[in-house]
Motif scaffolding. Structure first.
Motif, PDB file in Angstrom:
ATOM      1  N   LYS A   1       0.824  -1.215   0.000  1.00 22.32           N
ATOM      2  CA  LYS A   1       0.000   0.000   0.000  1.00 22.32           C
ATOM      3  C   LYS A   1       0.853   1.257   0.000  1.00 22.32           C
ATOM      4  O   LYS A   1       0.391   2.340   0.323  1.00 22.32           O
ATOM      5  CB  LYS A   1      -0.906  -0.034   1.233  1.00 22.32           C
ATOM      6  CG  LYS A   1      -1.901  -1.180   1.142  1.00 22.32           C
ATOM      7  CD  LYS A   1      -2.880  -1.158   2.295  1.00 22.32           C
ATOM      8  CE  LYS A   1      -3.903  -2.275   2.101  1.00 22.32           C
ATOM      9  NZ  LYS A   1      -4.103  -3.060   3.305  1.00 22.32           N
ATOM     10  N   GLY A   2       2.128   1.130  -0.299  1.00 15.20           N
ATOM     11  CA  GLY A   2       3.014   2.305  -0.245  1.00 15.20           C
ATOM     12  C   GLY A   2       3.682   2.357   1.107  1.00 15.20           C
ATOM     13  O   GLY A   2       3.144   1.851   2.098  1.00 15.20           O
ATOM     14  N   LEU A   3       4.875   2.932   1.182  1.00 15.90           N
ATOM     15  CA  LEU A   3       5.613   2.933   2.443  1.00 15.90           C
ATOM     16  C   LEU A   3       4.917   3.767   3.500  1.00 15.90           C
ATOM     17  O   LEU A   3       4.432   4.858   3.204  1.00 15.90           O
ATOM     18  CB  LEU A   3       7.035   3.451   2.196  1.00 15.90           C
ATOM     19  CG  LEU A   3       7.949   2.491   1.437  1.00 15.90           C
ATOM     20  CD1 LEU A   3       9.222   3.193   1.007  1.00 15.90           C
ATOM     21  CD2 LEU A   3       8.273   1.275   2.290  1.00 15.90           C
ATOM     22  N   LYS A   4       4.910   3.215   4.713  1.00 14.90           N
ATOM     23  CA  LYS A   4       4.258   3.928   5.811  1.00 14.90           C
ATOM     24  C   LYS A   4       5.303   4.689   6.616  1.00 14.90           C
ATOM     25  O   LYS A   4       6.499   4.492   6.429  1.00 14.90           O
ATOM     26  CB  LYS A   4       3.520   2.923   6.710  1.00 14.90           C
ATOM     27  CG  LYS A   4       2.413   2.223   5.980  1.00 14.90           C
ATOM     28  CD  LYS A   4       2.050   0.904   6.639  1.00 14.90           C
ATOM     29  CE  LYS A   4       1.285   0.036   5.666  1.00 14.90           C
ATOM     30  NZ  LYS A   4       2.130  -0.554   4.629  1.00 14.90           N
ATOM     31  N   GLY A   5       4.825   5.526   7.535  1.00 12.95           N
ATOM     32  CA  GLY A   5       5.741   6.271   8.411  1.00 12.95           C
ATOM     33  C   GLY A   5       6.360   7.452   7.674  1.00 12.95           C
ATOM     34  O   GLY A   5       5.940   7.816   6.566  1.00 12.95           O
ATOM     35  N   SER A   6       7.359   8.023   8.288  1.00  7.43           N
ATOM     36  CA  SER A   6       8.021   9.163   7.647  1.00  7.43           C
ATOM     37  C   SER A   6       9.515   9.085   7.944  1.00  7.43           C
ATOM     38  O   SER A   6       9.936   8.451   8.904  1.00  7.43           O
ATOM     39  CB  SER A   6       7.453  10.469   8.182  1.00  7.43           C
ATOM     40  OG  SER A   6       7.661  10.511   9.577  1.00  7.43           O
ATOM     41  N   GLY A   7      10.286   9.773   7.112  1.00  8.42           N
ATOM     42  CA  GLY A   7      11.739   9.811   7.338  1.00  8.42           C
ATOM     43  C   GLY A   7      12.373   8.450   7.207  1.00  8.42           C
ATOM     44  O   GLY A   7      11.792   7.521   6.673  1.00  8.42           O
ATOM     45  N   GLY A   8      13.615   8.321   7.751  1.00  9.17           N
ATOM     46  CA  GLY A   8      14.320   7.043   7.798  1.00  9.17           C
ATOM     47  C   GLY A   8      14.354   6.335   6.459  1.00  9.17           C
ATOM     48  O   GLY A   8      14.635   6.922   5.424  1.00  9.17           O
ATOM     49  N   TRP A   9      14.023   5.044   6.520  1.00  4.70           N
ATOM     50  CA  TRP A   9      14.098   4.222   5.310  1.00  4.70           C
ATOM     51  C   TRP A   9      13.112   4.678   4.241  1.00  4.70           C
ATOM     52  O   TRP A   9      13.342   4.496   3.059  1.00  4.70           O
ATOM     53  CB  TRP A   9      13.879   2.752   5.651  1.00  4.70           C
ATOM     54  CG  TRP A   9      15.046   2.148   6.376  1.00  4.70           C
ATOM     55  CD1 TRP A   9      15.044   1.613   7.626  1.00  4.70           C
ATOM     56  CD2 TRP A   9      16.386   2.031   5.894  1.00  4.70           C
ATOM     57  NE1 TRP A   9      16.298   1.173   7.957  1.00  4.70           N
ATOM     58  CE2 TRP A   9      17.132   1.414   6.906  1.00  4.70           C
ATOM     59  CE3 TRP A   9      17.021   2.395   4.713  1.00  4.70           C
ATOM     60  CZ2 TRP A   9      18.487   1.152   6.773  1.00  4.70           C
ATOM     61  CZ3 TRP A   9      18.371   2.132   4.570  1.00  4.70           C
ATOM     62  CH2 TRP A   9      19.083   1.518   5.595  1.00  4.70           C
ATOM     63  N   LYS A  10      12.000   5.274   4.693  1.00  2.00           N
ATOM     64  CA  LYS A  10      11.011   5.718   3.705  1.00  2.00           C
ATOM     65  C   LYS A  10      11.657   6.740   2.764  1.00  2.00           C
ATOM     66  O   LYS A  10      11.572   6.635   1.532  1.00  2.00           O
ATOM     67  CB  LYS A  10       9.794   6.322   4.390  1.00  2.00           C
ATOM     68  CG  LYS A  10       8.767   6.810   3.384  1.00  2.00           C
ATOM     69  CD  LYS A  10       7.522   7.351   4.045  1.00  2.00           C
ATOM     70  CE  LYS A  10       6.539   7.808   2.961  1.00  2.00           C
ATOM     71  NZ  LYS A  10       5.308   8.311   3.525  1.00  2.00           N
ATOM     72  N   ALA A  11      12.352   7.708   3.372  1.00  5.03           N
ATOM     73  CA  ALA A  11      13.011   8.746   2.554  1.00  5.03           C
ATOM     74  C   ALA A  11      14.076   8.106   1.645  1.00  5.03           C
ATOM     75  O   ALA A  11      14.199   8.446   0.474  1.00  5.03           O
ATOM     76  CB  ALA A  11      13.637   9.786   3.476  1.00  5.03           C
ATOM     77  N   THR A  12      14.809   7.174   2.210  1.00  2.00           N
ATOM     78  CA  THR A  12      15.864   6.523   1.418  1.00  2.00           C
ATOM     79  C   THR A  12      15.266   5.811   0.208  1.00  2.00           C
ATOM     80  O   THR A  12      15.732   5.939  -0.914  1.00  2.00           O
ATOM     81  CB  THR A  12      16.596   5.469   2.290  1.00  2.00           C
ATOM     82  OG1 THR A  12      17.008   6.114   3.483  1.00  2.00           O
ATOM     83  CG2 THR A  12      17.796   4.884   1.577  1.00  2.00           C
ATOM     84  N   LEU A  13      14.209   5.039   0.465  1.00  5.95           N
ATOM     85  CA  LEU A  13      13.612   4.261  -0.627  1.00  5.95           C
ATOM     86  C   LEU A  13      12.972   5.164  -1.682  1.00  5.95           C
ATOM     87  O   LEU A  13      13.009   4.852  -2.868  1.00  5.95           O
ATOM     88  CB  LEU A  13      12.562   3.305  -0.042  1.00  5.95           C
ATOM     89  CG  LEU A  13      13.018   1.872   0.234  1.00  5.95           C
ATOM     90  CD1 LEU A  13      13.053   1.068  -1.052  1.00  5.95           C
ATOM     91  CD2 LEU A  13      14.405   1.813   0.869  1.00  5.95           C
ATOM     92  N   GLN A  14      12.416   6.293  -1.222  1.00  7.82           N
ATOM     93  CA  GLN A  14      11.788   7.202  -2.204  1.00  7.82           C
ATOM     94  C   GLN A  14      12.818   7.666  -3.233  1.00  7.82           C
ATOM     95  O   GLN A  14      12.506   7.843  -4.393  1.00  7.82           O
ATOM     96  CB  GLN A  14      11.169   8.439  -1.510  1.00  7.82           C
ATOM     97  CG  GLN A  14       9.984   8.131  -0.613  1.00  7.82           C
ATOM     98  CD  GLN A  14       8.752   7.606  -1.391  1.00  7.82           C
ATOM     99  OE1 GLN A  14       8.822   7.389  -2.603  1.00  7.82           O
ATOM    100  NE2 GLN A  14       7.663   7.363  -0.671  1.00  7.82           N
ATOM    101  N   LYS A  15      14.080   7.825  -2.772  1.00  3.81           N
ATOM    102  CA  LYS A  15      15.154   8.267  -3.681  1.00  3.81           C
ATOM    103  C   LYS A  15      15.324   7.271  -4.841  1.00  3.81           C
ATOM    104  O   LYS A  15      15.708   7.626  -5.932  1.00  3.81           O
ATOM    105  CB  LYS A  15      16.501   8.288  -2.929  1.00  3.81           C
ATOM    106  CG  LYS A  15      16.851   9.574  -2.261  1.00  3.81           C
ATOM    107  CD  LYS A  15      18.328   9.614  -1.869  1.00  3.81           C
ATOM    108  CE  LYS A  15      18.824   8.352  -1.199  1.00  3.81           C
ATOM    109  NZ  LYS A  15      20.074   8.322  -0.546  1.00  3.81           N
ATOM    110  N   HIS A  16      15.078   5.999  -4.535  1.00  5.97           N
ATOM    111  CA  HIS A  16      15.327   4.949  -5.533  1.00  5.97           C
ATOM    112  C   HIS A  16      14.046   4.498  -6.228  1.00  5.97           C
ATOM    113  O   HIS A  16      14.064   3.568  -7.013  1.00  5.97           O
ATOM    114  CB  HIS A  16      15.974   3.728  -4.859  1.00  5.97           C
ATOM    115  CG  HIS A  16      17.295   4.046  -4.214  1.00  5.97           C
ATOM    116  ND1 HIS A  16      18.466   4.145  -4.925  1.00  5.97           N
ATOM    117  CD2 HIS A  16      17.610   4.314  -2.923  1.00  5.97           C
ATOM    118  CE1 HIS A  16      19.453   4.439  -4.087  1.00  5.97           C
ATOM    119  NE2 HIS A  16      18.959   4.550  -2.872  1.00  5.97           N
TER     120      HIS A  16
END
Ligand SMILES: C[S@@+](CC[C@H](N)C(=O)[O-])C[C@H]1O[C@@H](n2cnc3c(N)ncnc32)[C@H](O)[C@@H]1O
Length: 466
Positions: free
Chosen positions: A85-100
């Motif tokens: 359903k798309g990455l949950k939460g904010s920051g951390g790994w979510k931000a990293t994965l969004q880059k890729h």
């Protein structure tokens, strides 16, 4: 607990199932994660997509760029990003994965094109609907009994239409009715349309032809021992690769064929007799107990190692796994991989051995690239040879030389799923990097000694192996 905890917890559970520390349900329950249902769904879905995720993560180089990210955590994150359903939460790994994100999505799209599917679910059973009946029928001509020209003439007389030598794998996929071709990689293979059955044919029953999938004919073809060599077939029964080795050796030299299974050895004995193989010596023996320094094996220069494996590449066995089956499969994989590592290490310990081909009919990295990488790390005197440069499906990008290895699959190579690596002893003074650049990335490929000295005709026949 925050969503970040969800991903770490799920990754931890994947890790523990791999280490055989419990089943998925128990581990999820014991995790004390507040939303058990959410965690269970994520772990199960990640396991279902595990092979697909691994391929996407590997081809996108995600772990190389994000050094702190480990495979299991990457799998759960990429699962939620691409399939969930798309990455949950904010920051951390979510931000990293969004880059890729864009690259991962592009790799997913590429994978779908390669597998000729449009929906994500169809990737789950990349071979769904595929059955042995949909793969071309490969026929290996046995030169100990006949010649390729005679076999072609025979089939023409039976009403088949010979279309010459294929120039690509795609051509093999377009065969229909009674058409047939010579294979584009292995010259001793003839290729017929799917569902062609020769089990009752005179040529098969008399050992003039062998019905063997193309992928499974690669190990002997790539090992290519010179006439008169001493060769070990470490896990030989039922003997398809042994008879192929004998054909390459023209029954000269010696093949020491080992297997643990008496019944399979009995079948092998019949098959080898039928195929006219005379240069072998069969032993019902554990290859790990074969003493490398026994004078009997002191001249062994080539070893074919095709050990027991999960068989996950065999089309008919590609069933969708339930979650519980999947976790017990992970446990079995660990045991198989440990056995395969031992076997490959043992093969490399024979004092005169120059070339070892390692193959499995498994799709799992643990049984394939990981086993080869481990062997190379423990045996600095061996290197990988980059085989069949025109073969598009290469080893997963899990270590620097992995592209030297071959993978095969119904979708890309029109064969069963398979893996092959060719290891060669380095020359004295040759260092690892030098060997790699010569063997894998250079057009000026280092040829094994025998190929350098081979006749031009011989060279032409074998020229596309490395
Ligand atoms: C994948 S099959 C080999 C198929 C064979 N190479 C062919 O092409 O027909 C693996 C074989 O390894 C044998 N095997 C398993 N462990 C072994 C060991 N320690 N030593 C020798 N053979 C073993 C099994 O009995 C099985 O027949």
């Amino acid at each position: 607990m925050m969503a970040a905890g969800l991903y770490q917890t799920a990754a931890g559970i994947l890790e523990r199932t791999q280490r055989q520390q419990g089943g998925v349900k128990t581990l999820v329950y014991n995790s004390k994660y507040p939303n058990i249902k959410q965690l269970y769904a994520l772990v199960c879905e990640t396991l279902r997509y595990s092979d697909v995720l691994q391929e996407i993560i590997s081809s996108s180089n995600l772990l190389k760029e994000e050094k702190k990210l480990k495979m299991n955590l990457a799998k759960v994150l990429v699962y939620d990003l691409l399939f969930g359903k798309g990455l949950k939460g904010s920051g951390g790994w979510k931000a990293t994965l969004q880059k890729h994100r864009a690259r991962l999505q592009a790799e997913l799209a590429r994978l779908k094109i390669r597998r000729k599917v449009s929906r994500n679910e169809d990737l789950l059973a990349p071979l769904a609907g595929a059955s042995e009946a949909l793969l071309p029928r490969y026929v290996r001509v046995n030169p100990l009994k006949t010649s390729t020209d005679d076999v072609i003439d025979y089939f023409k007389r039976q009403g088949y239409t010979y279309l010459g030598q294929a120039s690509s794998v795609q051509e093999l996929g377009h065969l229909s009715g009674k058409q047939f071709l010579t294979d584009c990689h292995v010259p001793e293979l003839l290729v017929f349309s799917p569902r062609t059955d020769f089990h009752q044919d005179f040529l098969y029953r008399s050992g003039h032809i062998i019905l063997q999938d193309k992928a499974s004919s690669l190990p002997a073809f790539l090992l290519d021992p010179p006439l008169g060599s001493h060769v070990i077939d470490a896990c030989a029964a039922p003997g398809n690769k042994t008879s192929h080795l004998a054909a390459i050796l023209k029954n000269t030299g010696k093949i020491f064929a080992f297997d643990l299974d008496t019944k399979r050895l009995a079948t092998m004995s019949t098959l080898l007799l039928r195929a006219g193989v005379t240069c072998h010596e069969m032993a019902n023996q554990d290859f790990l107990q074969v003493e490398p320094r026994d004078p009997k094996y002191m001249s062994v220069t080539h070893i074919l190692l095709d050990p027991s494996c999960s068989g996950s590449g065999i089309v008919d066995r590609l069933n969708q796994l339930t979650d519980d089956e999947k976790s017990s499969c992970e446990e079995r994989l660990l045991a198989l991989a440990a056995f395969q590592r031992k076997m490959l290490g043992h093969a490399l310990s024979f004092p005169a051995v120059q070339c070892v081909v390692y193959s499995t009919c498994s799709l799992h990295q643990q049984e394939n690239e990981d086993v080869v990488q481990d062997a190379l790390e423990r045996n600095g005197t061996f290197r990988l040879v980059s085989v069949l440069p025109s073969w598009t499906q290469r080893g997963l990008d899990t270590f620097s030389d992995a592209a030297c290895c071959l993978r095969a699959s119904p979708a890309e190579t029109l064969t069963n799923g398979f893996f092959v690596a060719l290891l060669q002893r380095k020359r004295e003074g040759e260092d690892c990097r030098e060997a790699f650049s010569m063997s894998c990335n250079s057009a000026d490929v280092e040829l094994p000694l025998k190929r350098v000295s081979a006749s031009t005709k011989h060279q032409k026949r074998k020229g596309n192996r490395v």
